[in-house]
Every structure is written in C-alpha cells, then in structure tokens.
Scaffold this motif. Structure first.
Motif, PDB file in Angstrom:
ATOM      1  N   LYS A  26       0.570 -10.713  -8.181  1.00  0.00           N
ATOM      2  CA  LYS A  26       0.743  -9.278  -7.956  1.00  0.00           C
ATOM      3  C   LYS A  26      -0.566  -8.545  -8.222  1.00  0.00           C
ATOM      4  O   LYS A  26      -0.922  -7.607  -7.500  1.00  0.00           O
ATOM      5  CB  LYS A  26       1.861  -8.712  -8.842  1.00  0.00           C
ATOM      6  CG  LYS A  26       2.112  -7.243  -8.553  1.00  0.00           C
ATOM      7  CD  LYS A  26       3.185  -6.636  -9.426  1.00  0.00           C
ATOM      8  CE  LYS A  26       3.325  -5.149  -9.099  1.00  0.00           C
ATOM      9  NZ  LYS A  26       3.959  -4.415 -10.184  1.00  0.00           N
ATOM     10  N   GLU A  27      -1.297  -8.973  -9.248  1.00  0.00           N
ATOM     11  CA  GLU A  27      -2.571  -8.323  -9.566  1.00  0.00           C
ATOM     12  C   GLU A  27      -3.560  -8.438  -8.408  1.00  0.00           C
ATOM     13  O   GLU A  27      -4.271  -7.490  -8.089  1.00  0.00           O
ATOM     14  CB  GLU A  27      -3.176  -8.922 -10.843  1.00  0.00           C
ATOM     15  CG  GLU A  27      -2.433  -8.558 -12.102  1.00  0.00           C
ATOM     16  CD  GLU A  27      -1.218  -9.450 -12.370  1.00  0.00           C
ATOM     17  OE1 GLU A  27      -0.979 -10.427 -11.613  1.00  0.00           O
ATOM     18  OE2 GLU A  27      -0.481  -9.162 -13.334  1.00  0.00           O
TER      19      GLU A  27
ATOM     20  N   VAL B 132      -7.659  -4.684 -11.788  1.00  0.00           N
ATOM     21  CA  VAL B 132      -7.542  -3.331 -11.221  1.00  0.00           C
ATOM     22  C   VAL B 132      -8.608  -2.424 -11.815  1.00  0.00           C
ATOM     23  O   VAL B 132      -9.287  -1.684 -11.093  1.00  0.00           O
ATOM     24  CB  VAL B 132      -6.124  -2.759 -11.435  1.00  0.00           C
ATOM     25  CG1 VAL B 132      -6.081  -1.255 -11.190  1.00  0.00           C
ATOM     26  CG2 VAL B 132      -5.120  -3.475 -10.535  1.00  0.00           C
TER      27      VAL B 132
ATOM     28  N   ALA C  53      -4.223   4.197 -10.176  1.00  0.00           N
ATOM     29  CA  ALA C  53      -4.073   2.790 -10.538  1.00  0.00           C
ATOM     30  C   ALA C  53      -4.719   2.508 -11.891  1.00  0.00           C
ATOM     31  O   ALA C  53      -4.142   1.814 -12.736  1.00  0.00           O
ATOM     32  CB  ALA C  53      -4.681   1.900  -9.453  1.00  0.00           C
TER      33      ALA C  53
ATOM     34  N   SER D  30       0.829  -1.208   0.000  1.00  0.00           N
ATOM     35  CA  SER D  30       0.000   0.000   0.000  1.00  0.00           C
ATOM     36  C   SER D  30       0.863   1.257   0.000  1.00  0.00           C
ATOM     37  O   SER D  30       0.612   2.190  -0.768  1.00  0.00           O
ATOM     38  CB  SER D  30      -0.940  -0.002   1.203  1.00  0.00           C
ATOM     39  OG  SER D  30      -1.847  -1.077   1.112  1.00  0.00           O
TER      40      SER D  30
ATOM     41  N   GLU E  13      -2.563  -5.994  -5.851  1.00  0.00           N
ATOM     42  CA  GLU E  13      -2.973  -4.645  -6.261  1.00  0.00           C
ATOM     43  C   GLU E  13      -4.444  -4.401  -5.938  1.00  0.00           C
ATOM     44  O   GLU E  13      -4.814  -3.330  -5.430  1.00  0.00           O
ATOM     45  CB  GLU E  13      -2.708  -4.457  -7.760  1.00  0.00           C
ATOM     46  CG  GLU E  13      -1.248  -4.424  -8.125  1.00  0.00           C
ATOM     47  CD  GLU E  13      -0.975  -4.568  -9.606  1.00  0.00           C
ATOM     48  OE1 GLU E  13       0.199  -4.361  -9.996  1.00  0.00           O
ATOM     49  OE2 GLU E  13      -1.891  -4.893 -10.387  1.00  0.00           O
TER      50      GLU E  13
ATOM     51  N   TYR F 176      -4.871  -3.989  -2.213  1.00  0.00           N
ATOM     52  CA  TYR F 176      -4.462  -2.623  -1.846  1.00  0.00           C
ATOM     53  C   TYR F 176      -5.606  -1.643  -2.085  1.00  0.00           C
ATOM     54  O   TYR F 176      -5.950  -0.835  -1.209  1.00  0.00           O
ATOM     55  CB  TYR F 176      -3.210  -2.257  -2.645  1.00  0.00           C
ATOM     56  CG  TYR F 176      -3.038  -0.822  -3.030  1.00  0.00           C
ATOM     57  CD1 TYR F 176      -2.754   0.156  -2.080  1.00  0.00           C
ATOM     58  CD2 TYR F 176      -3.121  -0.435  -4.369  1.00  0.00           C
ATOM     59  CE1 TYR F 176      -2.573   1.479  -2.448  1.00  0.00           C
ATOM     60  CE2 TYR F 176      -2.921   0.888  -4.743  1.00  0.00           C
ATOM     61  CZ  TYR F 176      -2.656   1.841  -3.788  1.00  0.00           C
ATOM     62  OH  TYR F 176      -2.474   3.147  -4.162  1.00  0.00           O
TER      63      TYR F 176
ATOM     64  N   PHE G 276       2.821   1.205  -3.562  1.00  0.00           N
ATOM     65  CA  PHE G 276       1.962   1.432  -4.723  1.00  0.00           C
ATOM     66  C   PHE G 276       1.481   2.875  -4.772  1.00  0.00           C
ATOM     67  O   PHE G 276       1.448   3.492  -5.832  1.00  0.00           O
ATOM     68  CB  PHE G 276       0.750   0.490  -4.713  1.00  0.00           C
ATOM     69  CG  PHE G 276       1.034  -0.943  -5.049  1.00  0.00           C
ATOM     70  CD1 PHE G 276       2.092  -1.317  -5.858  1.00  0.00           C
ATOM     71  CD2 PHE G 276       0.202  -1.946  -4.555  1.00  0.00           C
ATOM     72  CE1 PHE G 276       2.332  -2.650  -6.171  1.00  0.00           C
ATOM     73  CE2 PHE G 276       0.427  -3.282  -4.859  1.00  0.00           C
ATOM     74  CZ  PHE G 276       1.495  -3.636  -5.675  1.00  0.00           C
TER      75      PHE G 276
ATOM     76  N   LEU H  64       1.774   1.273  -9.482  1.00  0.00           N
ATOM     77  CA  LEU H  64       1.693  -0.183  -9.516  1.00  0.00           C
ATOM     78  C   LEU H  64       2.839  -0.807 -10.313  1.00  0.00           C
ATOM     79  O   LEU H  64       3.481  -1.752  -9.869  1.00  0.00           O
ATOM     80  CB  LEU H  64       0.355  -0.635 -10.127  1.00  0.00           C
ATOM     81  CG  LEU H  64      -0.933  -0.140  -9.474  1.00  0.00           C
ATOM     82  CD1 LEU H  64      -2.137  -0.712 -10.201  1.00  0.00           C
ATOM     83  CD2 LEU H  64      -0.980  -0.486  -8.001  1.00  0.00           C
TER      84      LEU H  64
END
Length: 196
Positions: free
Chosen positions: A57-58, A126, A115, A23, A61, A64, A26, A31
């Motif tokens: 990772k997605e 995202v 993002a 958090s 994201e 987050y 990013f 990102l």
C-alpha cells in the motif's frame, strides 16, 4: 521492509485502473482512511492483483503522489514556456500554474501536504516523496529567481515557497477567497523588494 518505489515498468491496464482508483480515493478521503480492499473493489481487481502490481500500500501511495506530481510538472512546464525569457514573470508563473492546477485537480488542498500530515516518520516513503517534491519546486523557484537577477535568490525562494504552499493549503479551506491571487500579489512584492 517497505518498498519505497513504485514499479518502473510501464503500467499494465489493471495497474492503471488501480492507480486511478487509488488517486481518486486517496485525494478525497486520505491515505489512512482508504484500505486496499476499497481500492481493489473500485478498480475491479483482486487484492492480489493490487499487491502484484505495486508490492505494498505504501508503494501505491508513493505512486499516487508521483503521478500527480508528474502532471503538475507538465502543467508548470507549459506555464513557464509561455514566458521564455528569464525574469519575474517566470517566477510568478508558478502561482498562475498552481491556481490553474487547483481549479482542475484540487478542491481539498495540496495532495502532498495532506499525505505528509498522515505520516509521523520522516523516513516513511510518503514523507520522503513529499520532501522530494517540495524540494524540487523550491529549487526551481530559486533557479528562476537567480536567472531573473533577483538578490538573495535562496532566501527569496524560501519565502516564495511559503507563499506557494500557504496558498495550496488555504485553497482547501476556502479562506481566504482567492488564495492564489493573494499569494501571487505577495510574491510580486517580494520579487520587487529583491530586485537588484
């Protein structure tokens, strides 16, 4: 296949550290600029632990964005609770809340807008999450406009959403100074123009 939802089980201590590190990173860097190696190092875990807890990772994201959104919804709820009766004050409370949010959590504009600017595919997890969050705010605005008895609440909510997001975006640039106050004044004028 990209995992589209973060884990639903309570986060382990390691997962909480990963999410907190992600958090911070990013929001500060974006990102794409932050890799899983950096997040894992910042959280004091291995990459394997990161992937074990979030899957991709997605998914991290999205987690987050959801964590920030949950805190935002909580703050908005407190702001609305200060105005229990339906009316324009509840509509304008969105602008008061977002100003408070930005002072505490911002500095680089809207995390969701930032993002979304990094992904091209509207089907990317995202992009889907950002659309969900923005739709939620817009729908809440419409509900408050309707409860306040304002004319054309859907159209008004669209206009207010543009002011809301515009103020968030402007807050990251510093121009104009006081974007939330300016947006609130414009929102008040719009509400007055839609008074039945």
């Amino acid at each position: 296949m990209i995992e589209q939802t973060p884990p639903s089980a309570p986060l382990t201590p390691a997962a909480r550290r990963i999410l907190a590190a992600a958090s911070r990173l990013f929001y500060a860097r974006g990102l794409h600029a932050v890799g899983v190696d950096t997040i894992a190092a910042e959280a004091g875990v291995t990459k394997k632990t990161l992937y074990d807890r979030f899957g991709s990772k997605e998914a991290l994201e999205v987690a987050y964005l959801r964590a920030r959104d949950a805190r935002w919804e909580e703050l908005l709820g407190r702001s609305l609770a200060a105005h229990p009766a339906a009316g324009v004050d509840r509509v304008l409370a969105f602008f008061d809340a977002v100003e408070e949010w930005s002072a505490a959590e911002g500095g680089r504009g809207c995390a969701a807008i930032n993002a979304r600017a990094e992904v091209d595919d509207p089907g990317h997890p995202v992009a889907v999450e950002v659309a969900r969050q923005k739709s939620w705010v817009r729908d809440r605005l419409e509900a408050e406009c309707r409860a306040a008895g304002l004319a054309r609440p859907g159209r008004l909510a669209d206009e207010l959403m543009v002011l809301y997001d515009g103020a968030l975006a402007a807050s990251g640039t510093g121009v104009p100074a006081g974007p939330f106050r300016a947006a609130r004044r414009a929102a008040g004028a719009l509400c007055a123009a839609h008074a039945a």
